[in-house]
Design a protein around this motif. Structure first.
Motif, PDB file in Angstrom:
ATOM      1  N   GLY A  96     124.577 100.588   0.716  1.00 12.93           N
ATOM      2  CA  GLY A  96     125.614 101.211   1.539  1.00 12.93           C
ATOM      3  C   GLY A  96     126.802 101.673   0.725  1.00 12.93           C
ATOM      4  O   GLY A  96     126.670 102.333  -0.310  1.00 12.93           O
ATOM      5  N   ASP A  97     128.005 101.299   1.194  1.00 12.41           N
ATOM      6  CA  ASP A  97     129.221 101.693   0.476  1.00 12.41           C
ATOM      7  C   ASP A  97     129.683 100.618  -0.513  1.00 12.41           C
ATOM      8  O   ASP A  97     130.700 100.792  -1.194  1.00 12.41           O
ATOM      9  CB  ASP A  97     130.349 102.035   1.461  1.00 12.41           C
ATOM     10  N   GLY A  98     128.963  99.499  -0.572  1.00 11.79           N
ATOM     11  CA  GLY A  98     129.314  98.451  -1.525  1.00 11.79           C
ATOM     12  C   GLY A  98     130.496  97.608  -1.122  1.00 11.79           C
ATOM     13  O   GLY A  98     130.972  96.780  -1.923  1.00 11.79           O
ATOM     14  N   LEU A  99     130.971  97.759   0.106  1.00 16.47           N
ATOM     15  CA  LEU A  99     132.183  97.050   0.512  1.00 16.47           C
ATOM     16  C   LEU A  99     131.889  95.830   1.388  1.00 16.47           C
ATOM     17  O   LEU A  99     132.818  95.255   1.967  1.00 16.47           O
ATOM     18  CB  LEU A  99     133.123  98.016   1.238  1.00 16.47           C
ATOM     19  N   ASN A 100     130.634  95.434   1.496  1.00 23.11           N
ATOM     20  CA  ASN A 100     130.316  94.181   2.186  1.00 23.11           C
ATOM     21  C   ASN A 100     130.962  93.028   1.421  1.00 23.11           C
ATOM     22  O   ASN A 100     130.907  92.970   0.195  1.00 23.11           O
ATOM     23  CB  ASN A 100     128.816  93.978   2.255  1.00 23.11           C
ATOM     24  N   VAL A 101     131.575  92.117   2.159  1.00 23.54           N
ATOM     25  CA  VAL A 101     132.393  91.056   1.554  1.00 23.54           C
ATOM     26  C   VAL A 101     131.677  89.721   1.656  1.00 23.54           C
ATOM     27  O   VAL A 101     131.113  89.374   2.711  1.00 23.54           O
ATOM     28  CB  VAL A 101     133.764  90.970   2.260  1.00 23.54           C
ATOM     29  N   ARG A 102     131.693  88.957   0.551  1.00 23.24           N
ATOM     30  CA  ARG A 102     131.114  87.620   0.518  1.00 23.24           C
ATOM     31  C   ARG A 102     132.101  86.656  -0.135  1.00 23.24           C
ATOM     32  O   ARG A 102     132.938  87.054  -0.945  1.00 23.24           O
ATOM     33  CB  ARG A 102     129.784  87.611  -0.275  1.00 23.24           C
ATOM     34  N   ASP A 103     131.973  85.385   0.228  1.00 23.37           N
ATOM     35  CA  ASP A 103     132.736  84.316  -0.410  1.00 23.37           C
ATOM     36  C   ASP A 103     131.840  83.729  -1.496  1.00 23.37           C
ATOM     37  O   ASP A 103     130.777  83.181  -1.192  1.00 23.37           O
ATOM     38  CB  ASP A 103     133.104  83.253   0.639  1.00 23.37           C
ATOM     39  N   TRP A 104     132.246  83.830  -2.757  1.00 29.50           N
ATOM     40  CA  TRP A 104     131.391  83.465  -3.884  1.00 29.50           C
ATOM     41  C   TRP A 104     131.689  82.048  -4.353  1.00 29.50           C
ATOM     42  O   TRP A 104     132.830  81.677  -4.578  1.00 29.50           O
ATOM     43  CB  TRP A 104     131.556  84.470  -5.010  1.00 29.50           C
ATOM     44  N   LEU A 105     130.610  81.282  -4.530  1.00 31.37           N
ATOM     45  CA  LEU A 105     130.687  79.854  -4.849  1.00 31.37           C
ATOM     46  C   LEU A 105     129.815  79.562  -6.063  1.00 31.37           C
ATOM     47  O   LEU A 105     128.597  79.769  -6.019  1.00 31.37           O
ATOM     48  CB  LEU A 105     130.192  79.043  -3.641  1.00 31.37           C
ATOM     49  N   HIS A 106     130.434  79.085  -7.150  1.00 27.79           N
ATOM     50  CA  HIS A 106     129.639  78.691  -8.313  1.00 27.79           C
ATOM     51  C   HIS A 106     128.785  77.488  -7.943  1.00 27.79           C
ATOM     52  O   HIS A 106     129.241  76.559  -7.284  1.00 27.79           O
ATOM     53  CB  HIS A 106     130.534  78.361  -9.503  1.00 27.79           C
ATOM     54  N   VAL A 107     127.543  77.498  -8.378  1.00 30.49           N
ATOM     55  CA  VAL A 107     126.594  76.475  -7.942  1.00 30.49           C
ATOM     56  C   VAL A 107     127.039  75.068  -8.339  1.00 30.49           C
ATOM     57  O   VAL A 107     126.770  74.099  -7.611  1.00 30.49           O
ATOM     58  CB  VAL A 107     125.181  76.789  -8.485  1.00 30.49           C
ATOM     59  N   GLU A 108     127.732  74.907  -9.452  1.00 34.79           N
ATOM     60  CA  GLU A 108     128.189  73.569  -9.829  1.00 34.79           C
ATOM     61  C   GLU A 108     129.271  73.071  -8.881  1.00 34.79           C
ATOM     62  O   GLU A 108     129.343  71.872  -8.580  1.00 34.79           O
ATOM     63  CB  GLU A 108     128.658  73.563 -11.279  1.00 34.79           C
ATOM     64  N   ASP A 109     130.125  73.975  -8.385  1.00 33.57           N
ATOM     65  CA  ASP A 109     131.090  73.580  -7.364  1.00 33.57           C
ATOM     66  C   ASP A 109     130.368  73.191  -6.073  1.00 33.57           C
ATOM     67  O   ASP A 109     130.764  72.240  -5.387  1.00 33.57           O
ATOM     68  CB  ASP A 109     132.083  74.711  -7.097  1.00 33.57           C
ATOM     69  N   HIS A 110     129.303  73.932  -5.747  1.00 36.01           N
ATOM     70  CA  HIS A 110     128.513  73.582  -4.565  1.00 36.01           C
ATOM     71  C   HIS A 110     127.920  72.179  -4.714  1.00 36.01           C
ATOM     72  O   HIS A 110     127.950  71.374  -3.768  1.00 36.01           O
ATOM     73  CB  HIS A 110     127.408  74.609  -4.361  1.00 36.01           C
ATOM     74  N   CYS A 111     127.383  71.883  -5.891  1.00 36.88           N
ATOM     75  CA  CYS A 111     126.803  70.549  -6.119  1.00 36.88           C
ATOM     76  C   CYS A 111     127.856  69.459  -5.958  1.00 36.88           C
ATOM     77  O   CYS A 111     127.568  68.386  -5.399  1.00 36.88           O
ATOM     78  CB  CYS A 111     126.173  70.487  -7.504  1.00 36.88           C
ATOM     79  N   ARG A 112     129.049  69.710  -6.413  1.00 41.78           N
ATOM     80  CA  ARG A 112     130.141  68.747  -6.220  1.00 41.78           C
ATOM     81  C   ARG A 112     130.441  68.583  -4.738  1.00 41.78           C
ATOM     82  O   ARG A 112     130.735  67.467  -4.267  1.00 41.78           O
ATOM     83  CB  ARG A 112     131.396  69.209  -6.958  1.00 41.78           C
ATOM     84  N   GLY A 113     130.366  69.678  -3.987  1.00 48.42           N
ATOM     85  CA  GLY A 113     130.594  69.596  -2.551  1.00 48.42           C
ATOM     86  C   GLY A 113     129.547  68.752  -1.847  1.00 48.42           C
ATOM     87  O   GLY A 113     129.858  67.945  -0.964  1.00 48.42           O
ATOM     88  N   ILE A 114     128.280  68.930  -2.241  1.00 52.42           N
ATOM     89  CA  ILE A 114     127.219  68.119  -1.647  1.00 52.42           C
ATOM     90  C   ILE A 114     127.396  66.659  -2.024  1.00 52.42           C
ATOM     91  O   ILE A 114     127.179  65.752  -1.200  1.00 52.42           O
ATOM     92  CB  ILE A 114     125.845  68.645  -2.084  1.00 52.42           C
TER      93      ILE A 114
END
Length: 356
Positions: free
Chosen positions: A214-232
């Motif tokens: 598309g126009d490339g303007l779709n927005v996502r919240d980016w999470l580094h996987v190591e931060d995700h592992c800390r969250g779990i």
């Protein structure tokens, strides 16, 4: 000391979690249950000699029950899932089978082992889900919270929503000790190169187009996987049974911004290390050009959600979760990993033509 099954533990996020948990809790026993489909790779677990890998299907309830009994399992961390939206559009059956039936299979085995036997053994079933179950946000909408109504828009997100509801039901109906985390878009080491960040990084290194939907303007919240592992980890250690916690990276970015950072970082890496031009001669950066020349806009995918954003206030306030990286830092680490692990990703590209 805990005895843990990690389902999907040879995949991207699961393998990172196994490495993380083995480091922070080295005395715990870990069994990885993984079917080793296209996205599972036993080499993701290299160096973890004390981790038992069982190649098998989470839909095989008898197998799961045997693993629980034989290893005195008290914790299940459930990553195993079909997760690529594009694949769910062209082949939704696999997503229903793995994500819905597979999750139910695990829940049945856990209930049988931990509740039906009448032992009352302390236990935890942690289910890893996605922010995509909440649907799509408008530009001025508040970020997803744990009370946001579900509104999945793809076969993938619908199958994950169904699995979330099953986990909730097994807690409220049977008393199974569960927690669920809904994460934002992950990136980092071991990510299979069909997702945006590894695909675009490797395409930039190999001089291939960067296909932008598309126009490339779709927005996502980016999470580094190591931060995700800390969250779990904090969900497992501090999370209350029956609760849901959103785990985000605090980096809400349009796809074009992410792609521009990939191009900038790759060009900077080539400028700093002359040997990269010999290793990747087809890269524009190897020939004095810019990686952004590879950007190509393509037809948008069906049902493409416009914006995701995570409100992680509950995880922050109740569990003490705070992401440690911004996107620039996290991607710099990721790029360095891909540059140093050509032995990992090159065979994947040689085995199959990977498309977005």
């Amino acid at each position: 000391m805990a005895n843990i099954i990690v389902t999907g533990g040879a995949g991207f996020i699961g393998a990172n979690f196994v490495h993380h948990w083995n480091k922070v809790s080295p005395h715990d026993s870990i069994v990885v249950l993984d079917l080793l489909t296209y996205a599972g790779n036993k080499h993701n677990l290299d160096g973890l000699d004390d981790v038992l890998l069982v190649e098998g299907d989470i839909c095989d309830t008898d197998l799961v029950s045997k693993i629980i009994a034989d290893n005195e399992i008290d914790t299940i961390v459930h990553f195993a899932a079909e997760s690529h939206v594009d694949r769910s559009i062209t082949g939704p059956d696999a997503f229903v089978t793995t994500n819905v039936i597979g999750t139910h299979s695990l829940l049945k085995a856990a209930k049988k082992a931990w509740l039906d036997s009448g032992t009352g053994k302390p236990h935890r079933f942690h289910h890893v889900s996605t922010d995509e179950v909440y649907g799509s946000l408008g530009p001025n909408d508040s970020a997803f919270s744990e009370t946001t109504p579900y509104a999945p828009n793809s076969p993938y997100s619908a199958s994950k929503a169904a699995s979330d509801h099953l986990v909730r039901a097994y807690h409220h109906t049977y008393g199974l000790e569960t927690t669920t985390s809904n994460c934002s878009n992950n990136y980092g080491p071991f990510q299979f190169p069909e997702k945006l960040i590894p695909l675009f990084t490797l395409n930039a290194l190999n001089g291939k187009p960067l296909p932008i939907y598309g126009d490339g303007l779709n927005v996502r919240d980016w999470l580094h996987v190591e931060d995700h592992c800390r969250g779990i980890e904090v969900c497992l250690r501090k999370g209350a049974a029956g609760e849901v916690y959103n785990i985000g990276g605090g980096q809400e970015l349009p796809n074009l911004t992410v792609i521009d950072e990939i191009c900038r970082a790759v060009d900077s890496a080539f400028a700093a290390d002359a040997t990269l031009a010999d290793r990747f001669p087809d890269a524009p950066a190897a020939n004095g050009r810019r990686s952004e020349e590879l950007k190509t806009f393509v037809t948008d995918r069906k049902g493409h959600d416009r914006r995701y954003a995570i409100d992680e206030a509950k995880a922050r306030d109740e569990l003490g979760y705070i992401p440690a990286r911004d996107f620039k830092q996290g991607f710099a680490e990721t790029l360095n990993w891909f540059l140093s692990r050509e032995d990992w990703w090159r065979p994947l590209l040689e085995r199959a033509a990977i498309t977005r």
